[in-house]
Scaffold this motif. Structure first.
Motif, PDB file in Angstrom:
ATOM      1  N   THR A  81      20.509  -7.242   5.992  1.00 52.17           N
ATOM      2  CA  THR A  81      20.021  -6.613   4.755  1.00 52.17           C
ATOM      3  C   THR A  81      20.139  -7.571   3.586  1.00 52.17           C
ATOM      4  N   VAL A  82      21.292  -8.239   3.479  1.00 53.82           N
ATOM      5  CA  VAL A  82      21.484  -9.216   2.392  1.00 53.82           C
ATOM      6  C   VAL A  82      20.486 -10.358   2.526  1.00 53.82           C
ATOM      7  N   SER A  83      20.319 -10.849   3.734  1.00 52.15           N
ATOM      8  CA  SER A  83      19.407 -11.975   3.955  1.00 52.15           C
ATOM      9  C   SER A  83      17.972 -11.605   3.591  1.00 52.15           C
ATOM     10  N   ARG A  84      17.548 -10.387   3.971  1.00 53.85           N
ATOM     11  CA  ARG A  84      16.172  -9.995   3.724  1.00 53.85           C
ATOM     12  C   ARG A  84      15.878  -9.874   2.235  1.00 53.85           C
ATOM     13  N   TRP A  85      16.742  -9.182   1.482  1.00 56.59           N
ATOM     14  CA  TRP A  85      16.451  -8.969   0.070  1.00 56.59           C
ATOM     15  C   TRP A  85      16.671 -10.233  -0.747  1.00 56.59           C
ATOM     16  N   ARG A  86      17.551 -11.104  -0.294  1.00 59.81           N
ATOM     17  CA  ARG A  86      17.718 -12.393  -0.978  1.00 59.81           C
ATOM     18  C   ARG A  86      16.451 -13.234  -0.825  1.00 59.81           C
ATOM     19  N   ALA A  87      15.910 -13.256   0.391  1.00 61.00           N
ATOM     20  CA  ALA A  87      14.703 -14.051   0.634  1.00 61.00           C
ATOM     21  C   ALA A  87      13.505 -13.475  -0.111  1.00 61.00           C
ATOM     22  N   ARG A  88      13.389 -12.172  -0.158  1.00 60.86           N
ATOM     23  CA  ARG A  88      12.254 -11.564  -0.837  1.00 60.86           C
ATOM     24  C   ARG A  88      12.332 -11.769  -2.345  1.00 60.86           C
ATOM     25  N   PHE A  89      13.551 -11.768  -2.881  1.00 60.10           N
ATOM     26  CA  PHE A  89      13.681 -12.029  -4.310  1.00 60.10           C
ATOM     27  C   PHE A  89      13.321 -13.473  -4.645  1.00 60.10           C
ATOM     28  N   LEU A  90      13.761 -14.409  -3.800  1.00 58.75           N
ATOM     29  CA  LEU A  90      13.435 -15.813  -4.048  1.00 58.75           C
ATOM     30  C   LEU A  90      11.929 -16.059  -3.965  1.00 58.75           C
ATOM     31  N   ALA A  91      11.254 -15.337  -3.096  1.00 58.89           N
ATOM     32  CA  ALA A  91       9.823 -15.562  -2.915  1.00 58.89           C
ATOM     33  C   ALA A  91       8.979 -14.847  -3.969  1.00 58.89           C
ATOM     34  N   ARG A  92       9.392 -13.627  -4.365  1.00 54.96           N
ATOM     35  CA  ARG A  92       8.513 -12.826  -5.229  1.00 54.96           C
ATOM     36  C   ARG A  92       9.208 -12.297  -6.473  1.00 54.96           C
ATOM     37  N   ARG A  93      10.425 -12.731  -6.707  1.00 57.57           N
ATOM     38  CA  ARG A  93      11.202 -12.288  -7.868  1.00 57.57           C
ATOM     39  C   ARG A  93      11.345 -10.753  -7.867  1.00 57.57           C
ATOM     40  N   LEU A  94      11.206 -10.103  -9.005  1.00 58.54           N
ATOM     41  CA  LEU A  94      11.475  -8.661  -9.081  1.00 58.54           C
ATOM     42  C   LEU A  94      10.525  -7.833  -8.217  1.00 58.54           C
ATOM     43  N   ASP A  95       9.277  -8.303  -8.068  1.00 58.98           N
ATOM     44  CA  ASP A  95       8.341  -7.548  -7.226  1.00 58.98           C
ATOM     45  C   ASP A  95       8.813  -7.470  -5.779  1.00 58.98           C
ATOM     46  N   GLY A  96       9.621  -8.439  -5.367  1.00 56.49           N
ATOM     47  CA  GLY A  96      10.098  -8.443  -3.996  1.00 56.49           C
ATOM     48  C   GLY A  96      11.117  -7.374  -3.699  1.00 56.49           C
ATOM     49  N   LEU A  97      11.687  -6.744  -4.731  1.00 52.87           N
ATOM     50  CA  LEU A  97      12.700  -5.711  -4.507  1.00 52.87           C
ATOM     51  C   LEU A  97      12.094  -4.332  -4.247  1.00 52.87           C
ATOM     52  N   SER A  98      10.781  -4.214  -4.403  1.00 60.66           N
ATOM     53  CA  SER A  98      10.119  -2.938  -4.143  1.00 60.66           C
ATOM     54  C   SER A  98       9.720  -2.845  -2.675  1.00 60.66           C
ATOM     55  N   ASP A  99       9.580  -1.612  -2.187  1.00 66.89           N
ATOM     56  CA  ASP A  99       9.162  -1.401  -0.804  1.00 66.89           C
ATOM     57  C   ASP A  99       7.708  -1.796  -0.608  1.00 66.89           C
ATOM     58  N   GLU A 100       7.405  -2.301   0.545  1.00 66.71           N
ATOM     59  CA  GLU A 100       6.022  -2.579   0.908  1.00 66.71           C
ATOM     60  C   GLU A 100       5.315  -1.263   1.225  1.00 66.71           C
ATOM     61  N   PRO A 101       4.011  -1.184   0.969  1.00 66.39           N
ATOM     62  CA  PRO A 101       3.272   0.023   1.374  1.00 66.39           C
ATOM     63  C   PRO A 101       3.436   0.269   2.867  1.00 66.39           C
ATOM     64  N   ARG A 102       3.667   1.501   3.221  1.00 59.71           N
ATOM     65  CA  ARG A 102       3.916   1.830   4.619  1.00 59.71           C
ATOM     66  C   ARG A 102       2.766   2.646   5.184  1.00 59.71           C
ATOM     67  N   PRO A 103       2.431   2.428   6.449  1.00 57.57           N
ATOM     68  CA  PRO A 103       1.355   3.214   7.057  1.00 57.57           C
ATOM     69  C   PRO A 103       1.800   4.658   7.251  1.00 57.57           C
ATOM     70  N   GLY A 104       0.840   5.542   7.286  1.00 54.59           N
ATOM     71  CA  GLY A 104       1.140   6.953   7.492  1.00 54.59           C
ATOM     72  C   GLY A 104      -0.126   7.761   7.401  1.00 54.59           C
ATOM     73  N   ALA A 105       0.003   9.047   7.687  1.00 56.11           N
ATOM     74  CA  ALA A 105      -1.157   9.925   7.643  1.00 56.11           C
ATOM     75  C   ALA A 105      -1.622  10.081   6.201  1.00 56.11           C
ATOM     76  N   PRO A 106      -2.905  10.073   5.952  1.00 57.46           N
ATOM     77  CA  PRO A 106      -3.419  10.279   4.595  1.00 57.46           C
ATOM     78  C   PRO A 106      -3.136  11.694   4.122  1.00 57.46           C
ATOM     79  N   ARG A 107      -3.147  11.872   2.823  1.00 63.51           N
ATOM     80  CA  ARG A 107      -2.912  13.202   2.257  1.00 63.51           C
ATOM     81  C   ARG A 107      -3.977  14.161   2.729  1.00 63.51           C
ATOM     82  N   SER A 108      -3.551  15.332   3.155  1.00 66.65           N
ATOM     83  CA  SER A 108      -4.495  16.350   3.617  1.00 66.65           C
ATOM     84  C   SER A 108      -4.833  17.355   2.516  1.00 66.65           C
TER      85      SER A 108
END
Length: 345
Positions: free
Chosen positions: A45-72
């Motif tokens: 967990t530490v490694s992942r969020w550290r790497a994402r922050f270094l690559a994308r700064r604050l935007d890297g701390l947000s969740d990526e869009p996730r697949p799922g069923a569209p709103r019905s």
């Protein structure tokens, strides 16, 4: 209208705060292992969020869009549910059920329930109300509440009222006692054995109650109760009595008594505003703890029960704490009147 928060978001304020702490700990030069141990999270967990922050700064701390069923459910359907609930009623009924409304809109009953919850709508509930038409409403609120919040020096304040026609009710069958997993049971029908009236004066400072039982509640009975209050009160103190606008409280016999006993002053609550009289709160306790489940085969039994209740209460008396100021009460009444004065009403 768009239902805010309808789509579920995985990231939370707590999650973002944890990611920020991970980044700050790493910025101080600590190793991944040290940060993981310090914050109680996995090393990955530490490694992942550290790497994402270094690559994308604050935007890297947000969740990526996730697949799922569209709103019905569309925003238009959400709006239709809310508008129909507020502005329409089903044919032949007074309010919507979730199944009736779901059928009309074309969505599931559980979806209607979630929309109602999100917008704070509860069409199955109703409450009674009565707005006072007293022309001296504001003055009386300030007078009565002022006695609660800032009682005068060298004086005692009593909240006084009558509880008329208390019935001596006997159940037609013996009450079945409570058992493990089974509540107390009693028959729904009963026999009446007469009624009695209770005069009560609640000392707002101590919670002590002065009570008097009577077969009637005429003006002369109220005068006699004022005499009882007089006998139980230090003669050196002024007596302020808060009561409602019952005609018996304003009768000539009461006026004559007040002239003969100038240390007594009556303060009247606004019309249709019994909620402002603290003794009503005590009556609610009496009803809940003594009368609702009581069985009385005669007026004598009811009288004994009431006297015992008052004695027990006074043994462990405690005052009711009043916190609302006059301005808060008046502002709330004004806001409510403004809400119900709109075009929809």
């Amino acid at each position: 209208m768009v239902l805010e928060g309808w789509a579920k978001r995985r990231s939370t304020a707590q999650g973002l705060a944890m990611r920020a702490r991970i980044v700050l700990e790493c910025a101080e030069g600590r190793s991944i292992l040290a940060v993981a141990a310090r914050l109680g999270v996995a090393r990955n967990t530490v490694s992942r969020w550290r790497a994402r922050f270094l690559a994308r700064r604050l935007d890297g701390l947000s969740d990526e869009p996730r697949p799922g069923a569209p709103r019905s459910i569309t925003d238009a359907q959400v709006e239709e549910v809310v508008v129909r609930t507020l502005e329409e009623t089903p044919r032949g009924a007074t309010h919507w059920s979730k199944r009736e409304l779901a059928e009309q809109v074309g969505i599931s009953p559980s979806s209607v329930q979630r929309i109602w919850k999100a917008f704070g709508l509860q069409p199955w509930r109703t409450e009674d109300f009565k707005i006072s038409t007293d022309p001296l409403l504001i003055d009386k609120i300030r007078d009565v509440v002022g006695l609660y919040l800032a009682p005068p020096a060298n004086a005692v304040v009593f909240s006084v009222d009558e509880k008329p026609q208390i019935q001596a009710l006997e159940r037609t069958a013996p009450v079945l006692p409570m058992l493990p997993g089974v509540p107390e049971r009693r028959s729904h029908d009963y026999r009446r054995h007469g009624t009695i009236d209770l005069f009560a004066a609640l000392n707002t400072a101590t919670g002590q109650v002065i009570g008097k039982l009577s077969t009637r509640h005429r003006a002369v009975d109220f005068r006699d109760f004022l005499d009882v209050i007089d006998q139980h009160t230090d003669p050196a103190l002024a007596v302020h009595v808060i009561c409602d606008n019952l005609s018996a409280h304003k009768a000539p016999v009461i006026q004559r008594r007040l002239l003969a006993h100038p240390r007594f002053t009556l303060h009247f609550t606004p019309t249709y505003s019994s909620w402002i009289n603290q003794v009503e709160r005590w009556f609610a306790e009496l009803q809940r703890r003594c009368l609702d489940r009581g069985v009385f085969c005669s007026i004598e039994e009811l009288t004994t029960a009431l006297e015992t209740w008052i004695t027990t209460w006074n043994t462990h008396a405690r005052p009711f704490t009043w916190t609302a100021t006059p301005d808060q009460i008046i502002d709330r009444i004004c806001r409510y009147c403004s809400r119900i004065s709109g075009p929809a009403h």
